[in-house]
Motif scaffolding. Structure first.
Motif, PDB file in Angstrom:
ATOM      1  N   LEU A   1     -23.984 -11.342  32.250  1.00 55.00           N
ATOM      2  CA  LEU A   1     -24.954 -10.372  32.749  1.00 55.00           C
ATOM      3  C   LEU A   1     -26.124 -10.243  31.771  1.00 55.00           C
ATOM      4  N   ARG A   2     -25.811 -10.312  30.480  1.00 58.57           N
ATOM      5  CA  ARG A   2     -26.881 -10.199  29.497  1.00 58.57           C
ATOM      6  C   ARG A   2     -27.857 -11.371  29.625  1.00 58.57           C
ATOM      7  N   ARG A   3     -27.335 -12.582  29.872  1.00 60.81           N
ATOM      8  CA  ARG A   3     -28.227 -13.728  30.039  1.00 60.81           C
ATOM      9  C   ARG A   3     -29.142 -13.537  31.245  1.00 60.81           C
ATOM     10  N   LEU A   4     -28.614 -12.922  32.290  1.00 51.96           N
ATOM     11  CA  LEU A   4     -29.441 -12.614  33.461  1.00 51.96           C
ATOM     12  C   LEU A   4     -30.538 -11.616  33.086  1.00 51.96           C
ATOM     13  N   CYS A   5     -30.178 -10.584  32.334  1.00 54.40           N
ATOM     14  CA  CYS A   5     -31.156  -9.573  31.916  1.00 54.40           C
ATOM     15  C   CYS A   5     -32.218 -10.161  30.998  1.00 54.40           C
ATOM     16  N   GLU A   6     -31.835 -11.172  30.215  1.00 58.53           N
ATOM     17  CA  GLU A   6     -32.794 -11.801  29.312  1.00 58.53           C
ATOM     18  C   GLU A   6     -33.799 -12.671  30.056  1.00 58.53           C
ATOM     19  N   GLY A   7     -33.500 -13.033  31.297  1.00 60.01           N
ATOM     20  CA  GLY A   7     -34.392 -13.907  32.043  1.00 60.01           C
ATOM     21  C   GLY A   7     -35.074 -13.274  33.227  1.00 60.01           C
ATOM     22  N   ARG A   8     -34.578 -12.143  33.690  1.00 58.09           N
ATOM     23  CA  ARG A   8     -35.145 -11.518  34.902  1.00 58.09           C
ATOM     24  C   ARG A   8     -35.386 -10.034  34.688  1.00 58.09           C
ATOM     25  N   ARG A   9     -36.637  -9.634  34.781  1.00 56.02           N
ATOM     26  CA  ARG A   9     -37.028  -8.243  34.604  1.00 56.02           C
ATOM     27  C   ARG A   9     -36.393  -7.347  35.668  1.00 56.02           C
ATOM     28  N   GLU A  10     -36.243  -7.833  36.902  1.00 61.90           N
ATOM     29  CA  GLU A  10     -35.654  -7.018  37.970  1.00 61.90           C
ATOM     30  C   GLU A  10     -34.235  -6.581  37.602  1.00 61.90           C
ATOM     31  N   VAL A  11     -33.443  -7.520  37.093  1.00 64.05           N
ATOM     32  CA  VAL A  11     -32.062  -7.218  36.715  1.00 64.05           C
ATOM     33  C   VAL A  11     -32.049  -6.270  35.524  1.00 64.05           C
ATOM     34  N   LEU A  12     -32.934  -6.495  34.563  1.00 62.27           N
ATOM     35  CA  LEU A  12     -33.018  -5.629  33.385  1.00 62.27           C
ATOM     36  C   LEU A  12     -33.374  -4.203  33.783  1.00 62.27           C
ATOM     37  N   ASP A  13     -34.360  -4.047  34.662  1.00 60.36           N
ATOM     38  CA  ASP A  13     -34.754  -2.700  35.112  1.00 60.36           C
ATOM     39  C   ASP A  13     -33.594  -1.971  35.783  1.00 60.36           C
ATOM     40  N   LYS A  14     -32.860  -2.671  36.621  1.00 61.02           N
ATOM     41  CA  LYS A  14     -31.725  -2.051  37.314  1.00 61.02           C
ATOM     42  C   LYS A  14     -30.603  -1.698  36.340  1.00 61.02           C
ATOM     43  N   ALA A  15     -30.376  -2.535  35.338  1.00 52.86           N
ATOM     44  CA  ALA A  15     -29.344  -2.253  34.342  1.00 52.86           C
ATOM     45  C   ALA A  15     -29.704  -1.018  33.525  1.00 52.86           C
ATOM     46  N   VAL A  16     -30.964  -0.891  33.147  1.00 56.26           N
ATOM     47  CA  VAL A  16     -31.405   0.276  32.379  1.00 56.26           C
ATOM     48  C   VAL A  16     -31.279   1.539  33.224  1.00 56.26           C
ATOM     49  N   ARG A  17     -31.680   1.466  34.497  1.00 58.08           N
ATOM     50  CA  ARG A  17     -31.547   2.633  35.388  1.00 58.08           C
ATOM     51  C   ARG A  17     -30.094   3.035  35.565  1.00 58.08           C
ATOM     52  N   ALA A  18     -29.211   2.053  35.702  1.00 57.27           N
ATOM     53  CA  ALA A  18     -27.787   2.340  35.857  1.00 57.27           C
ATOM     54  C   ALA A  18     -27.236   3.010  34.599  1.00 57.27           C
ATOM     55  N   PHE A  19     -27.624   2.519  33.433  1.00 63.15           N
ATOM     56  CA  PHE A  19     -27.161   3.088  32.172  1.00 63.15           C
ATOM     57  C   PHE A  19     -27.622   4.536  32.032  1.00 63.15           C
ATOM     58  N   VAL A  20     -28.916   4.775  32.263  1.00 61.98           N
ATOM     59  CA  VAL A  20     -29.473   6.122  32.136  1.00 61.98           C
ATOM     60  C   VAL A  20     -28.798   7.069  33.132  1.00 61.98           C
ATOM     61  N   SER A  21     -28.602   6.615  34.355  1.00 62.09           N
ATOM     62  CA  SER A  21     -27.954   7.445  35.378  1.00 62.09           C
ATOM     63  C   SER A  21     -26.525   7.789  34.994  1.00 62.09           C
ATOM     64  N   LEU A  22     -25.798   6.805  34.499  1.00 57.56           N
ATOM     65  CA  LEU A  22     -24.409   7.043  34.136  1.00 57.56           C
ATOM     66  C   LEU A  22     -24.289   8.013  32.960  1.00 57.56           C
ATOM     67  N   VAL A  23     -25.123   7.841  31.947  1.00 58.99           N
ATOM     68  CA  VAL A  23     -25.077   8.742  30.790  1.00 58.99           C
ATOM     69  C   VAL A  23     -25.449  10.164  31.200  1.00 58.99           C
ATOM     70  N   ARG A  24     -26.483  10.299  32.023  1.00 58.65           N
ATOM     71  CA  ARG A  24     -26.882  11.640  32.476  1.00 58.65           C
ATOM     72  C   ARG A  24     -25.807  12.279  33.344  1.00 58.65           C
ATOM     73  N   ALA A  25     -25.204  11.496  34.237  1.00 59.75           N
ATOM     74  CA  ALA A  25     -24.147  12.031  35.099  1.00 59.75           C
ATOM     75  C   ALA A  25     -22.940  12.450  34.264  1.00 59.75           C
ATOM     76  N   TYR A  26     -22.611  11.663  33.280  1.00 60.17           N
ATOM     77  CA  TYR A  26     -21.480  11.972  32.396  1.00 60.17           C
ATOM     78  C   TYR A  26     -21.764  13.269  31.639  1.00 60.17           C
ATOM     79  N   LYS A  27     -23.003  13.419  31.167  1.00 60.50           N
ATOM     80  CA  LYS A  27     -23.375  14.599  30.386  1.00 60.50           C
ATOM     81  C   LYS A  27     -23.419  15.863  31.247  1.00 60.50           C
TER      82      LYS A  27
END
Length: 126
Positions: free
Chosen positions: A1-27
Protein backbone atom coordinates in the motif's frame (compact mmCIF):
# COMPACT_ATOMS: atom_id res chain seq x y z
CA UNK A 1 0.00 0.00 0.00
CA UNK A 2 2.87 2.35 0.76
CA UNK A 3 4.31 1.81 -2.73
CA UNK A 4 0.92 2.76 -4.15
CA UNK A 5 0.85 5.92 -2.01
CA UNK A 6 4.36 6.80 -3.18
CA UNK A 7 3.22 6.74 -6.80
CA UNK A 8 -0.37 7.96 -6.80
CA UNK A 9 -1.62 11.15 -5.17
CA UNK A 10 -5.24 9.90 -5.23
CA UNK A 11 -4.38 6.91 -3.04
CA UNK A 12 -2.25 9.07 -0.74
CA UNK A 13 -5.06 11.61 -0.27
CA UNK A 14 -7.54 8.87 0.61
CA UNK A 15 -5.10 7.24 3.05
CA UNK A 16 -4.52 10.55 4.84
CA UNK A 17 -8.29 11.20 5.05
CA UNK A 18 -8.87 7.70 6.43
CA UNK A 19 -6.14 8.17 9.05
CA UNK A 20 -7.45 11.57 10.17
CA UNK A 21 -11.03 10.27 10.31
CA UNK A 22 -10.07 7.22 12.32
CA UNK A 23 -8.01 9.18 14.86
CA UNK A 24 -10.77 11.77 15.29
CA UNK A 25 -13.45 9.09 15.63
CA UNK A 26 -11.34 7.23 18.18
CA UNK A 27 -10.79 10.45 20.15
CA UNK A 28 -14.40 11.64 20.06
CA UNK A 29 -16.11 8.28 20.66
CA UNK A 30 -18.65 8.18 23.48
CA UNK A 31 -17.08 5.05 24.97
CA UNK A 32 -13.80 6.78 25.81
CA UNK A 33 -13.11 4.27 28.57
CA UNK A 34 -12.80 1.61 25.85
CA UNK A 35 -11.39 3.67 22.96
CA UNK A 36 -8.40 5.42 24.52
CA UNK A 37 -6.38 7.32 21.97
CA UNK A 38 -3.14 7.28 24.01
CA UNK A 39 -3.27 3.47 23.96
CA UNK A 40 -3.82 3.22 20.19
CA UNK A 41 -0.67 2.37 18.23
CA UNK A 42 -1.00 5.30 15.85
CA UNK A 43 2.36 4.57 14.22
CA UNK A 44 1.29 1.08 13.19
CA UNK A 45 -2.03 2.44 11.94
CA UNK A 46 -0.28 5.05 9.78
CA UNK A 47 2.07 2.38 8.46
CA UNK A 48 -0.85 0.05 7.67
CA UNK A 49 -2.57 2.81 5.70
CA UNK A 50 0.63 3.48 3.74
CA UNK A 51 1.17 7.06 4.89
CA UNK A 52 4.43 8.66 3.81
CA UNK A 53 4.53 10.92 6.86
CA UNK A 54 2.24 11.63 9.79
CA UNK A 55 -0.29 14.42 9.19
CA UNK A 56 -0.01 17.63 11.19
CA UNK A 57 -2.67 16.93 13.80
CA UNK A 58 -2.65 18.33 17.34
CA UNK A 59 -4.12 15.03 18.58
CA UNK A 60 -1.17 13.08 17.19
CA UNK A 61 1.42 15.58 18.44
CA UNK A 62 0.17 15.19 22.03
CA UNK A 63 0.50 11.40 22.03
CA UNK A 64 3.32 9.67 23.89
CA UNK A 65 6.29 8.61 21.78
CA UNK A 66 5.47 4.94 22.39
CA UNK A 67 2.34 5.34 20.23
CA UNK A 68 4.40 6.52 17.28
CA UNK A 69 7.52 4.37 17.47
CA UNK A 70 6.36 1.84 14.83
CA UNK A 71 6.06 4.51 12.12
CA UNK A 72 8.97 5.13 9.76
CA UNK A 73 8.61 8.09 7.38
CA UNK A 74 9.07 7.36 3.70
CA UNK A 75 12.05 8.85 1.86
CA UNK A 76 9.57 10.02 -0.80
CA UNK A 77 8.38 13.60 -0.20
CA UNK A 78 4.55 13.71 -0.21
CA UNK A 79 4.60 16.93 -2.27
CA UNK A 80 6.39 15.11 -5.08
CA UNK A 81 3.68 12.47 -5.54
CA UNK A 82 1.72 13.29 -8.71
CA UNK A 83 -1.91 12.72 -9.67
CA UNK A 84 -2.45 10.28 -12.51
CA UNK A 85 -4.76 12.76 -14.23
CA UNK A 86 -2.66 15.32 -16.11
CA UNK A 87 -5.27 18.06 -15.70
CA UNK A 88 -5.53 17.51 -11.95
CA UNK A 89 -1.74 17.42 -11.58
CA UNK A 90 -1.42 20.65 -13.55
CA UNK A 91 -3.97 22.30 -11.23
CA UNK A 92 -2.08 21.02 -8.15
CA UNK A 93 1.23 22.34 -9.48
CA UNK A 94 -0.35 25.75 -10.10
CA UNK A 95 -1.72 25.82 -6.54
CA UNK A 96 1.74 24.94 -5.19
CA UNK A 97 3.32 27.78 -7.21
CA UNK A 98 0.64 30.22 -6.02
CA UNK A 99 1.15 29.17 -2.39
CA UNK A 100 4.93 29.55 -2.71
CA UNK A 101 4.58 33.02 -4.25
CA UNK A 102 2.23 34.10 -1.46
CA UNK A 103 4.62 32.81 1.21
CA UNK A 104 7.55 34.62 -0.44
CA UNK A 105 5.53 37.84 -0.59
CA UNK A 106 4.59 37.53 3.08
CA UNK A 107 8.19 36.78 4.03
CA UNK A 108 9.45 39.79 2.07
CA UNK A 109 6.83 42.05 3.62
CA UNK A 110 5.00 42.67 0.37
CA UNK A 111 1.90 40.74 1.31
CA UNK A 112 -0.13 43.91 1.58
CA UNK A 113 -2.10 45.03 4.62
CA UNK A 114 -3.29 42.25 6.84
CA UNK A 115 -7.03 42.11 7.48
CA UNK A 116 -8.17 43.10 10.96
CA UNK A 117 -9.40 40.21 13.08
CA UNK A 118 -12.75 40.19 14.78
CA UNK A 119 -13.66 43.73 13.77
CA UNK A 120 -11.26 45.24 16.29
CA UNK A 121 -9.79 48.70 15.95
CA UNK A 122 -6.08 49.41 15.97
CA UNK A 123 -6.04 49.97 19.75
CA UNK A 124 -7.35 46.47 20.36
CA UNK A 125 -10.80 47.61 21.48
CA UNK A 126 -13.96 46.71 19.58
Amino acid sequence: LRRLCEGRREVLDKAVRAFVSLVRAYKEHHCSFIFRLPELNVGALALALGLLQLPNMPDVKRLPASCLEDFRPSPVAPASVPYRSKAREKQRQQQLRDREALQRADRDGRGGPKPKRGGQEEGGKP
